[in-house]
Design an enzyme around this catalytic site. Structure first.
Site, PDB file in Angstrom:
ATOM      1  N   GLU A 154      -3.331  -0.267   8.260  1.00 28.33           N
ATOM      2  CA  GLU A 154      -2.116   0.101   9.008  1.00 28.33           C
ATOM      3  C   GLU A 154      -2.181  -0.508  10.386  1.00 28.33           C
ATOM      4  O   GLU A 154      -3.239  -0.476  11.038  1.00 28.33           O
ATOM      5  CB  GLU A 154      -1.991   1.623   9.207  1.00 28.33           C
ATOM      6  CG  GLU A 154      -1.543   2.383   8.003  1.00 28.33           C
ATOM      7  CD  GLU A 154      -1.336   3.872   8.309  1.00 28.33           C
ATOM      8  OE1 GLU A 154      -1.016   4.224   9.476  1.00 28.33           O
ATOM      9  OE2 GLU A 154      -1.520   4.664   7.384  1.00 28.33           O
ATOM     10  N   HIS A 166      -2.680  11.001   1.301  1.00 27.72           N
ATOM     11  CA  HIS A 166      -2.115  10.723   2.622  1.00 27.72           C
ATOM     12  C   HIS A 166      -1.490  12.035   3.115  1.00 27.72           C
ATOM     13  O   HIS A 166      -0.278  12.161   3.231  1.00 27.72           O
ATOM     14  CB  HIS A 166      -1.103   9.587   2.516  1.00 27.72           C
ATOM     15  CG  HIS A 166      -0.737   8.950   3.830  1.00 27.72           C
ATOM     16  ND1 HIS A 166      -0.873   7.607   4.083  1.00 27.72           N
ATOM     17  CD2 HIS A 166      -0.222   9.474   4.970  1.00 27.72           C
ATOM     18  CE1 HIS A 166      -0.453   7.318   5.305  1.00 27.72           C
ATOM     19  NE2 HIS A 166      -0.047   8.443   5.867  1.00 27.72           N
ATOM     20  N   ASN A 215      -7.174   1.498  10.318  1.00 27.37           N
ATOM     21  CA  ASN A 215      -5.817   1.697  10.830  1.00 27.37           C
ATOM     22  C   ASN A 215      -5.903   1.695  12.343  1.00 27.37           C
ATOM     23  O   ASN A 215      -6.699   2.447  12.927  1.00 27.37           O
ATOM     24  CB  ASN A 215      -5.256   3.051  10.384  1.00 27.37           C
ATOM     25  CG  ASN A 215      -5.086   3.148   8.877  1.00 27.37           C
ATOM     26  OD1 ASN A 215      -5.370   2.198   8.146  1.00 27.37           O
ATOM     27  ND2 ASN A 215      -4.619   4.282   8.406  1.00 27.37           N
ATOM     28  N   TYR A 217      -3.671   1.516  16.165  1.00 27.20           N
ATOM     29  CA  TYR A 217      -2.412   1.501  16.915  1.00 27.20           C
ATOM     30  C   TYR A 217      -2.639   1.288  18.415  1.00 27.20           C
ATOM     31  O   TYR A 217      -1.977   0.483  19.041  1.00 27.20           O
ATOM     32  CB  TYR A 217      -1.634   2.808  16.690  1.00 27.20           C
ATOM     33  CG  TYR A 217      -1.112   2.895  15.273  1.00 27.20           C
ATOM     34  CD1 TYR A 217       0.131   2.380  14.947  1.00 27.20           C
ATOM     35  CD2 TYR A 217      -1.890   3.448  14.250  1.00 27.20           C
ATOM     36  CE1 TYR A 217       0.612   2.416  13.634  1.00 27.20           C
ATOM     37  CE2 TYR A 217      -1.415   3.486  12.934  1.00 27.20           C
ATOM     38  CZ  TYR A 217      -0.170   2.964  12.636  1.00 27.20           C
ATOM     39  OH  TYR A 217       0.289   2.986  11.349  1.00 27.20           O
ATOM     40  N   ARG A 252       0.853  -1.185   0.000  1.00 23.75           N
ATOM     41  CA  ARG A 252       0.000   0.000   0.000  1.00 23.75           C
ATOM     42  C   ARG A 252       0.892   1.239   0.000  1.00 23.75           C
ATOM     43  O   ARG A 252       1.724   1.393   0.894  1.00 23.75           O
ATOM     44  CB  ARG A 252      -0.898  -0.019   1.244  1.00 23.75           C
ATOM     45  CG  ARG A 252      -1.692   1.228   1.418  1.00 23.75           C
ATOM     46  CD  ARG A 252      -2.673   1.157   2.597  1.00 23.75           C
ATOM     47  NE  ARG A 252      -3.305   2.438   2.714  1.00 23.75           N
ATOM     48  CZ  ARG A 252      -3.203   3.247   3.771  1.00 23.75           C
ATOM     49  NH1 ARG A 252      -2.557   2.856   4.857  1.00 23.75           N
ATOM     50  NH2 ARG A 252      -3.773   4.425   3.764  1.00 23.75           N
TER      51      ARG A 252
HETATM   52  O1  IFM Z   1       3.233   7.304  10.137  1.00 23.05           O
HETATM   53  C1  IFM Z   1       1.862   7.363  10.376  1.00 23.05           C
HETATM   54  C2  IFM Z   1       1.089   7.222   9.088  1.00 23.05           C
HETATM   55  O2  IFM Z   1       1.477   8.184   8.161  1.00 23.05           O
HETATM   56  C3  IFM Z   1      -0.377   7.377   9.339  1.00 23.05           C
HETATM   57  N1  IFM Z   1      -0.840   6.527  10.413  1.00 23.05           N
HETATM   58  C4  IFM Z   1      -0.058   6.488  11.623  1.00 23.05           C
HETATM   59  C5  IFM Z   1       1.406   6.272  11.309  1.00 23.05           C
HETATM   60  C6  IFM Z   1       2.221   6.230  12.619  1.00 23.05           C
HETATM   61  O3  IFM Z   1       2.084   7.420  13.314  1.00 23.05           O
END
Ligand code: IFM
Length: 474
Positions: free
Chosen positions: A375, A124, A298, A300, A80
């Site tokens: 992500e 992005h 995405n 985290y 991606r």
């Molecule tokens: O690096 C970033 C990415 O550009 C977008 N999502 C989170 C990642 C980590 O912070």
């Protein structure tokens, strides 16, 4: 001993890695590219750690062939990447620059030759500076400019790219870019951030239609949302109300119109002191609600919130960088707390169950819509050993934990079709500069030499076998 079946993924599951243009390409002044808001922002003193910029980044623009060969060697089946708008349509309007598009044609051809499926993200975060000078995302016209750009890229690459993503994490573009100002263009105006969110939504909807008209019908269109998993500090009704507000501002503001055809009423009520929402025209929400073929998630770390008791002053850490200005409009009465547990180098708590919760939430909310994890990953302070190898057992544990939750969600009925590790290689981490390494591949920033970390080999084995290898003992 063989791994239990629960660690085996469907044979068609995509094992990918993700990057974005400004974070890796460099070559900012080549082949007709003009500045984006991130060039301007990173060159403004005090905006990024150490004044670092993406001028060179990891020079992927010149090294893409080697980078693709490395992905293939590792065994990845998908990649991606994002297109730099100001590389293909420098002023954000008018004709394309063929040299800019040619770079992406060459990249895609190289991927296809190596049997790697490209997934193309149109936006992005790198708006052409001229469009920001004309008002940026808070201006309605930017949505129409985006749709036009989407059409041009769709016409050029629709014959060879099947997976399309309109926007990456529009929450960051709107609220970090125009609210807290820790991202480009660095504005701090809550009303502008809400207008930006709407025009990103509108741009998305218009782009979906433009892409459908420009591309073969079998191509698949999605959006990547950084949907937050928002948890309450307690079951107190005030804390539960705080969760609802943040959920509206983080998630509902995007998935409401995109997936359900309406902004949440609670969002509109909660923000009436900064906007009357008159920038939303009658047919907009219908446009935004254009049918999608998939949803990108995405993830985290989860957020932990409560109602603030008493007066709150000054910045409150929410994991999105330090600013005197909150990215959360009309939410001064809400506190963000550090979730207990181990953290990555970003200070983000590691909680793979959040990924399971996110997947099952969208499985319930939009049944039948295929999901991709577009992500997921972690930053660690990786360093080469004296022998030149880079061992990152923490990242392997992180990936194992999160992929196990993806597998668990699939076993429970979720339609997750693929996973894109963030990130293929170390790169420019926005306002943090090069200080945070998210890559599975280590980059020596002096020589730009690439060295796959042990996590890259671990992940490659998972990709080649479809089974999660065990986590090596530390
Ligand atoms: O690096 C970033 C990415 O550009 C977008 N999502 C989170 C990642 C980590 O912070």
């Amino acid at each position: 001993m063989p791994e239990p079946m629960t660690q085996t993924f469907p044979p068609t599951f995509l094992w990918g890695a993700a990057t974005s243009a400004y974070q890796i390409e460099g070559a900012v002044g080549e082949d007709g590219r003009t500045p984006s808001i991130w060039d301007t922002f990173s060159h403004t003193p005090g905006r990024t750690a150490g004044g670092e910029t993406g001028d060179v980044a990891v020079d992927h623009y010149h090294r893409y062939r080697d980078d693709v060969a490395l992905m293939a060697e590792l065994g990845l089946t998908a990649y991606r990447f994002s297109v730099s708008w100001s590389r293909v349509q420098p002023t954000g309007r008018g004709p394309v620059v063929q040299r800019g598009l040619d770079f992406y044609r060459r990249l895609v051809d190289e991927l296809l030759e190596h049997g790697i499926k490209p997934a193309l993200t149109l936006y992005h975060w790198d708006l052409p500076q001229e469009l920001e000078d004309a008002g940026g995302w808070p201006e309605r016209d930017t949505a129409f400019r985006f749709a036009e750009y989407a059409r041009l890229v769709g016409e050029a690459l629709g014959d060879r790219v099947e997976q399309w993503i309109t926007l990456n994490e529009p929450w960051c573009s709107a609220f970090l870019g125009y609210g807290s100002g820790v991202h480009a263009p660095g504005r701090t105006d809550p009303a502008a951030s809400l207008r930006a969110a709407h025009h990103l939504n509108l741009g998305h909807g218009l782009a979906v239609s433009a892409l459908r008209a420009a591309m073969p019908a079998h191509n698949r269109i999605a959006v990547s949302l950084n949907s937050s998993v928002v948890r309450p500090l307690s079951q107190d009704p005030a804390d539960l109300a705080a969760v609802r507000r943040i959920d509206d501002l983080a998630n509902g503001i995007f998935h409401g119109p995109m997936l359900h055809g309406a902004y949440p009423e609670t969002l509109v009520e909660a923000t009436h002191s900064v906007t009357d929402w008159s920038h939303v025209l009658d047919t907009d929400v219908h446009t935004i609600n254009a049918p999608l073929d998939a949803l990108g998630l995405n993830y985290y770390t989860p957020a932990l919130v409560s109602a603030a008791s008493g007066e709150v002053k000054g910045p409150r850490p929410d994991g999105h960088g330090a600013s005197e200005h909150s990215p959360w409009p009309c939410s001064d009465d809400i506190l963000f707390h550090q979730t207990p547990g181990e953290r990555t180098e970003m200070g983000w708590t590691i909680d793979p169950t959040g990924l399971y919760d996110l997947i099952t939430r969208y499985t319930r909310e939009v049944p039948g819509l295929p999901l991709y994890i577009t992500e997921n990953g972690a930053a660690y302070d990786d360093k080469p050993d004296p022998d030149g190898r880079v061992h990152d057992p923490e990242r392997i544990a992180y990936l194992h934990g999160h992929l196990s939750e993806v597998r668990r969600a699939i076993a429970d009925g979720a339609d997750v079709r693929g996973y894109y590790l963030w990130s293929l290689m170390d790169n420019f981490e926005w306002a943090y500069g090069y200080g945070k390494r998210f890559g599975a591949v280590y980059v020596d920033y002096a020589s730009l030499e690439r060295t796959p970390k042990s996590s890259a080999h671990w992940y490659g084995e998972a990709a080649r076998t479809g089974v999660l290898p065990p986590v090596p003992a530390v």
